[in-house]
Structure formats: C-alpha cells, structure tokens
Design an enzyme around this catalytic site. Structure first.
Site: not given
Length: 345
Positions: A33, A116, A134
């Site tokens: 991520e 997020y 996102d």
C-alpha cells in the site's frame, strides 16, 4: 442485482495476478500500500518484490540503515513514504513487539498512514469491515451515482466515505474492496472507460446521462510553487562530488551534486556569479550543460546543471567513484542527468 453484487460478480470474471493479493500478512500488505501511493501498479510491483526480499519481516525493516532503504526506493519518488515506513517499522517493533496492530485506529497512528491505507490493511489482513476510498473508488462512485461534489473537498471526502461504507459487503469486506478498486483500474478507467461492456451500465447515472468524462470533479488546487536550483557537477579523476541533503526540505536524506537555490532562473553570466559566490571555483572553469525540470507534489523544480572544476570541498561533501554512484539514493532528476553526463565523459 445491487451495485455491490454486480461488482463482486464482475470481479470473479477477472484474474489480476498481483503478488500482494496472495497474502493476508499485514506487514506485506502495508508495504504494498505504501509503495502504490502515487505509483502505478506496473511500476510498483518490482519495488514491492525487492523490498519484501530485502526486508522479509518488520524487524528487518526496523533494523535497516535509512540509506539502504532509500537506495532500494530509488526511482519511486516521494521519498517521505520510505522514511515514514522506516519510522513506523521501528514503532511496531518497539511498541507492539513486532506484531502489526489489528485495529484501524491503531494502524492510523503510524507515520505515513491515513484513512485509506488503514482501511485497506485492516480489511485485507484482518477482514475488518472498513471501506477503502482511493482514486479508483472516488471515480467509480462519482460516475455511478452522478455525484458532482469535488472529491478533494472536505464535504466530498465525507460524502464518498459514507457512501463507500454503506455499499461495503459486511461479510466480505476484503473481496468487495479489492473488487471496486480493480473495477476502477480495469473497467471504469480515467480515460477510455469500458462503458460498452460495463456490468453496471444499467444503473450508472453518468453513462445514462452521457457525462462519464465530466466526473469525478475536483476543486482547483493552490498555485504550485516554482523553485530554481543550480547543480554544480564536479568530476575529478573518475570521481563525482556529492553531498547529502539533511535539511527538512525537498529531497531530504538523498544525495545530490552541490545545489544552490536561486530566486529565479539565472542566465549564464548570473549563474557564474552565483556559483563563485558560494563555491571556491574560478569562473573560467564553469560551463553550462543543460536544464532539467521535475514536478513534485506541490512544487515544480527547475535545475540548471553546470560543470565546474572545484577547489576545496566542505566537510559534508565527498567524491565518489563514478562507477559506483548508483549505490547512492538520488532524486530521479539528478540520477537521470548523471547517467547521460557520465556516458559523455
């Protein structure tokens, strides 16, 4: 079928093989991520693989030298991501005994992790029902429901977060989150969306109203800052002069050739004057090479490269072998220049 059901059904028909999809290890999901922030999947995949190979556990990452991490990060840009990841690894080891926290709230307290990323990690690793929002999700939802509220406004962020949570499949949060992100990446693309074969065509307001390319909306951002630098390139006996940027500013922690910031882009005569005022070098040894530009998050950087023959150097500067300069993490702009310049030498 509802939107949620359609997305989940569509996702079963694709086979997007990505290495971080094969694990529920929160550490590896976290690495993926962070790498994919501001980075396309195609580019980010090789960096993810090299990072988990170099640092297979959070202990390895916490113990790593920052220079080693930044060298592996070289070319990805936005180096604050790597530095925050390093800080977070140390916190996980020192405060959580090396066990990645399992709640969204605790995850979000770690450096470099926002709503997020915390939602993604808690969802994919622990199956916690938190919707991820996102760029792909913003785009899909704004088109699907015909929402014109700017996605980068405070109101927009709250509205989309609430809608995303309402649509989340509570029993299969990870599957749904992955499905809607893949749907945005592969079908509801920013440009050339695959509307003709879209499974949500019958419920998509943007498609029905012919406004797909008008959404999502964004507020105009503040004027970007422009910065001008002179880069002094000194090569002697097969060695190039570099220094490490330590101040809390652009390219902090990276190595560059000596840089001098200017208020404007100087012409050749002015540049020679500025260089000699800051560096022990004769004007006769200075020659212009070329200009380069780089767009950063909130600023445009203009760098004018000049070749010089330097006299004495300061204590924070060092000559390194030109054949080994790639062992040092440098901004992409400096790195690309040296690749071309050293080939001409």
């Amino acid at each position: 079928m509802s939107f949620t059901e359609k997305i989940l059904s569509w996702h079963k028909t694709i086979d997007r093989q990505l290495p971080w999809k094969k694990t529920n290890d929160p550490y590896k999901i976290w690495i993926s991520e962070i790498v994919l922030q501001q980075t396309r999947v195609q580019q980010g995949t090789k960096y993810y693989l090299s990072l988990v190979d170099a640092f297979p556990t959070v202990y390895d990452l916490a113990d790593a030298e920052e220079d080693v991490l930044l060298r592996l990060w070289k070319g990805l840009g936005y180096y604050s991501r790597a530095r925050n990841m390093h800080k977070a690894a140390k916190i996980i080891v020192e405060e959580y005994n090396g066990i990645f926290p399992d709640s969204k709230e605790l995850i979000e307290r770690l450096p470099g992790i926002g709503p997020y990323t915390s939602a993604a990690i808690s969802s994919f690793a622990y199956g916690v029902p938190h919707a991820v929002v996102d760029g792909n999700v913003y785009r899909v939802l704004s088109r699907m429901y015909g929402i014109f509220v700017p996605i980068n406004s405070t109101t927009g962020k709250k509205e989309f977060a609430s809608l995303a949570q309402d649509l989340l499949d509570q029993e299969r949060p990870a599957a749904y989150n992955q499905a809607i992100m893949d749907f945005g990446a592969l079908c509801c693309r920013p440009k050339n969306p695959d509307c003709m074969f879209c499974p949500t065509q019958d419920i998509c307001k943007a498609y029905q109203q012919g406004i797909v390319h008008e959404l999502p909306k964004k507020e105009k951002m503040l004027k970007r800052r422009r910065r001008y630098f002179i880069a002094c390139v000194s090569i002697s006996h097969g060695k190039v002069l570099i220094e490490k940027r330590l101040e809390k500013d652009v390219w902090r922690g990276l190595y560059t050739t000596p840089l001098i910031e200017c208020e404007f882009k100087p012409d050749f005569d002015k540049a020679k004057e500025i260089i000699t005022e800051n560096i022990n070098v004769s004007k006769e040894s200075i020659s212009y090479v070329l200009d380069k530009k780089q767009k950063l998050t909130h600023q445009d950087v203009h760098v004018s490269f000049y070749s010089i023959q330097i006299g004495t150097i300061s204590s924070d500067q060092v000559y390194i072998d030109t054949v080994n300069y790639e062992d040092y993490a440098m901004p992409r702009l400096i790195d690309e220049f040296l690749i071309d310049f050293l080939e001409m030498e």
